[in-house]
Design a protein around this motif. Structure first.
Motif, short mmCIF file in Angstrom:
data_model
loop_
_atom_site.label_atom_id
_atom_site.label_comp_id
_atom_site.label_asym_id
_atom_site.label_seq_id
_atom_site.Cartn_x
_atom_site.Cartn_y
_atom_site.Cartn_z
N VAL A 164 0.93 -1.22 -0.09
CA VAL A 164 -0.03 -0.11 0.07
C VAL A 164 1.03 1.11 -0.05
CG1 VAL A 164 -2.12 -0.84 1.24
CG2 VAL A 164 -0.04 -0.10 2.35
N SER A 165 0.44 2.51 -0.20
CA SER A 165 1.00 3.56 -0.37
C SER A 165 1.38 4.17 1.16
CB SER A 165 0.08 4.67 -0.87
OG SER A 165 -1.06 5.02 0.15
N LEU A 166 2.35 5.04 1.37
CA LEU A 166 2.63 5.55 2.23
C LEU A 166 1.36 6.14 3.47
CD1 LEU A 166 5.07 6.35 4.49
CD2 LEU A 166 5.23 8.36 3.20
N ASP A 167 0.55 6.65 2.59
CA ASP A 167 -0.62 7.42 3.41
C ASP A 167 -1.51 6.11 3.93
OD1 ASP A 167 -0.14 9.87 2.75
OD2 ASP A 167 -1.46 9.95 1.12
N GLU A 168 -1.71 4.81 3.35
CA GLU A 168 -2.32 3.80 3.72
C GLU A 168 -1.57 3.14 5.05
OE1 GLU A 168 -5.35 2.11 3.36
OE2 GLU A 168 -5.77 4.07 2.51
N GLN A 169 -0.19 3.09 4.77
CA GLN A 169 0.83 2.80 5.81
C GLN A 169 0.59 3.34 7.04
OE1 GLN A 169 4.90 2.34 4.53
NE2 GLN A 169 3.90 2.35 2.46
N LYS A 170 0.55 4.90 6.99
CA LYS A 170 0.44 5.80 8.39
C LYS A 170 -1.14 5.43 8.82
CE LYS A 170 3.32 9.44 6.74
NZ LYS A 170 3.54 10.71 6.50
N ARG A 171 -2.31 5.35 7.92
CA ARG A 171 -3.43 4.96 8.54
C ARG A 171 -3.67 3.64 9.27
NH1 ARG A 171 -8.95 3.04 7.16
NH2 ARG A 171 -8.09 1.90 5.28
N SER A 172 -2.78 2.66 8.84
CA SER A 172 -2.81 1.38 9.45
C SER A 172 -2.09 1.60 10.85
CB SER A 172 -1.99 0.43 8.60
OG SER A 172 -2.24 -0.98 9.40
N PHE A 173 -1.01 2.23 10.77
CA PHE A 173 -0.62 2.38 12.22
C PHE A 173 -1.02 3.22 13.12
CE2 PHE A 173 2.94 0.13 10.11
CZ PHE A 173 3.67 -0.40 11.14
N GLU A 174 -2.14 4.20 12.60
CA GLU A 174 -3.07 4.88 13.37
C GLU A 174 -3.79 4.45 14.21
OE1 GLU A 174 -2.61 8.33 14.30
OE2 GLU A 174 -0.71 8.15 13.48
N HIS A 175 -4.15 2.98 13.72
CA HIS A 175 -5.49 2.43 14.47
C HIS A 175 -5.25 2.16 15.85
CE1 HIS A 175 -7.94 1.56 10.85
NE2 HIS A 175 -6.85 0.99 10.33
N GLY A 176 -3.77 1.94 16.20
CA GLY A 176 -3.53 1.74 17.77
C GLY A 176 -3.89 2.84 18.55
N ARG A 177 -4.24 4.09 17.94
CA ARG A 177 -4.11 5.35 18.67
C ARG A 177 -5.70 5.62 18.57
NH1 ARG A 177 -2.22 9.41 16.26
NH2 ARG A 177 -2.15 10.79 18.17
N ASN A 178 -6.30 5.35 17.63
CA ASN A 178 -7.79 6.14 17.51
C ASN A 178 -8.94 5.28 17.05
OD1 ASN A 178 -7.41 5.43 14.60
ND2 ASN A 178 -6.47 7.44 14.09
N ASP A 179 -8.54 3.90 16.95
CA ASP A 179 -9.87 2.82 16.96
C ASP A 179 -10.52 2.70 18.15
OD1 ASP A 179 -11.16 0.30 16.58
OD2 ASP A 179 -10.73 0.51 14.41
N PRO A 180 -11.78 2.95 18.35
CA PRO A 180 -12.25 2.66 19.72
C PRO A 180 -12.12 1.32 20.24
CG PRO A 180 -14.07 3.31 18.23
CD PRO A 180 -12.40 3.54 17.55
N VAL A 181 -12.44 0.23 19.47
CA VAL A 181 -12.55 -0.98 19.91
C VAL A 181 -11.08 -1.59 19.86
CG1 VAL A 181 -12.98 -3.42 19.10
CG2 VAL A 181 -14.50 -1.46 18.33
N LEU A 213 -8.64 0.11 20.98
CA LEU A 213 -8.12 1.07 22.31
C LEU A 213 -8.71 0.25 23.65
CD1 LEU A 213 -8.51 4.84 21.17
CD2 LEU A 213 -6.66 3.48 22.11
N LYS A 214 -9.99 0.00 23.35
CA LYS A 214 -10.63 -0.99 24.68
C LYS A 214 -9.92 -2.22 24.85
CE LYS A 214 -14.79 -3.01 25.89
NZ LYS A 214 -16.37 -3.39 25.54
N ARG A 215 -9.58 -2.94 23.54
CA ARG A 215 -8.77 -4.04 24.09
C ARG A 215 -7.47 -3.96 24.56
NH1 ARG A 215 -5.05 -6.77 22.18
NH2 ARG A 215 -5.02 -8.73 21.20
N ASN A 216 -6.65 -3.02 24.10
CA ASN A 216 -5.51 -2.63 24.69
C ASN A 216 -5.31 -2.05 25.92
OD1 ASN A 216 -4.49 -3.97 22.36
ND2 ASN A 216 -3.91 -2.17 21.23
N GLN A 217 -6.42 -1.58 26.55
CA GLN A 217 -6.33 -0.57 27.77
C GLN A 217 -5.89 -1.40 28.90
OE1 GLN A 217 -7.33 2.76 27.83
NE2 GLN A 217 -6.30 2.53 29.58
N THR A 218 -6.02 -2.69 29.18
CA THR A 218 -5.89 -3.30 30.30
C THR A 218 -4.52 -3.62 30.24
OG1 THR A 218 -6.57 -5.40 29.43
CG2 THR A 218 -7.97 -4.30 30.98
N ILE A 219 -4.00 -4.23 29.14
CA ILE A 219 -2.24 -4.37 29.17
C ILE A 219 -1.54 -3.13 29.11
CG2 ILE A 219 -2.37 -4.49 26.51
CD1 ILE A 219 -0.29 -6.67 26.63
#
Length: 347
Positions: A135-152, A154-160
């Motif tokens: 994928v393009s660089l923009d898509e790469q960046k979007r993928s790596f942003e999921h850990g910061r802004n995807d609510p599900v 974020l909820k899944r990673n909160q306890t760890i």
């Protein structure tokens, strides 16, 4: 039971013996003689870990470059979100392994955790590598942003996240034990719905380069999980005051919570993927939780899932039970080196 803040292990203290007197909170000189360590079989674990050396950019991604645009929109979205998930786990895991080693007063543990940290860094690099292939660089960046802004996510990673940050702020023995529990979950269960997605694609001969990469990561994580569970058991045996009903109940409760969060995440990210059996995935998550609890010396909590309900996955992942397959015999999934970055000369 005192919850004392531990000091970082000294780099070199020649007044102490070379063989450590304790994994955490003990004494040792800092000099490592692998023929004179407190847990001799850990040398074999060290050798297995270093024997798994590999590099991300030696895996041929040329077919994946052609294949990615042919995936369904749901498969493409799951691919990008799951890479985002894996990167949010492996990145912090590099640091957590190093932090654990700083408080370990057994130099063999320090060395093993250093290898684990290095491998986690390779894993994180591999996610950047596979994305740069497809994928393009923009898509790469979007993928790596999921850990910061995807609510599900974020909820899944909160306890760890809470536990790992607690350990940073309060490096007590209790927090080390709890961090080892979450590291066990991470190495032995949290990755596995993501791994299963890539293996599912490979079953249909899709994105085989990516799934081969995932198989190498999977193999590493199985070894990491094997060592971390042993480290947990040994630390608990050296500090039996923590082997009490309150702490063990905490372990079981957090395993159950983690299974629920992993199941919720898998339903969210895989629900639209054609042919993926979510009920089977839920059973596999519970099976993995049981397996890690057994390895920690504890009891299973899902008696109906003592056997692997996703037996097809064995063709893609090494077996942690000691009957490891020869990874290089999987002819459709060979480790094919490329001469140029990502195999673009093959297009």
């Amino acid at each position: 039971m005192q919850n004392i803040i531990l000091n970082k292990a000294k780099t070199l203290e020649p007044i102490h013996p070379n063989k450590s007197t304790g994994i955490f909170g003990g004494t040792s000189s800092g000099i490592l003689n692998w023929n004179d360590i407190a847990y001799p079989h850990w040398y074999k674990m060290y050798k297995r870990l270093v024997g798994n050396y590999w590099q991300a950019d030696e895996i041929n991604m040329s077919n994946d470059v052609k294949e990615f645009p042919r995936l369904t929109p749901a498969e493409q979205e799951a691919y990008l979100k799951i890479i985002g998930l894996l990167s949010t786990l492996d990145g912090p895991q590099t640091r957590t392994a190093l932090l654990l080693s700083l408080y370990a007063t057994d130099p063999s543990v320090q060395s093993i955790m250093a290898v684990i940290a290095q491998q986690e860094a390779v894993h994180n690099e591999s996610y950047s590598y596979v994305l740069s292939s497809v994928v393009s660089l923009d898509e790469q960046k979007r993928s790596f942003e999921h850990g910061r802004n995807d609510p599900v996510l974020l909820k899944r990673n909160q306890t760890i996240m809470n536990q790992y940050n607690d350990f940073v702020e309060k490096p007590t023995l209790e927090n080390i034990l709890k961090t080892l529990v979450y590291t066990t979950l991470l190495e032995g269960m949290f990755f596995y719905s993501g791994f299963a997605f890539f293996y599912h694609l490979a079953r249909d001969n899709k994105m085989v380069g990516t799934s081969t990469m995932i198989s190498y990561i999977n193999r590493d994580e199985l070894e990491h999980g094997r060592f971390i569970t042993e480290l947990f058991r040994a630390t608990l045996a050296e500090n039996p005051e923590y082997n009490n009903e309150t702490f063990i109940t905490w372990v079981y409760d957090h395993f159950k919570e983690s299974v629920e969060l992993e199941t919720e995440w898998s339903h969210y990210v895989l629900k639209d993927v054609d042919g993926f059996d979510l009920a089977e995935m839920e059973g596999y998550i519970k099976y993995r939780a049981n397996k890690m609890l057994r390895m920690m010396g504890l009891s299973e909590i899902y008696p109906e899932f003592t056997e692997n309900p996703m037996k097809w996955i064995r063709a893609y992942a090494d077996n942690i039970d000691g009957t490891k397959t020869d990874f290089f015999e999987q002819k459709s999934r060979q480790y094919t080196k490329t001469s140029d970055l990502n195999g673009f000369d093959d297009l």
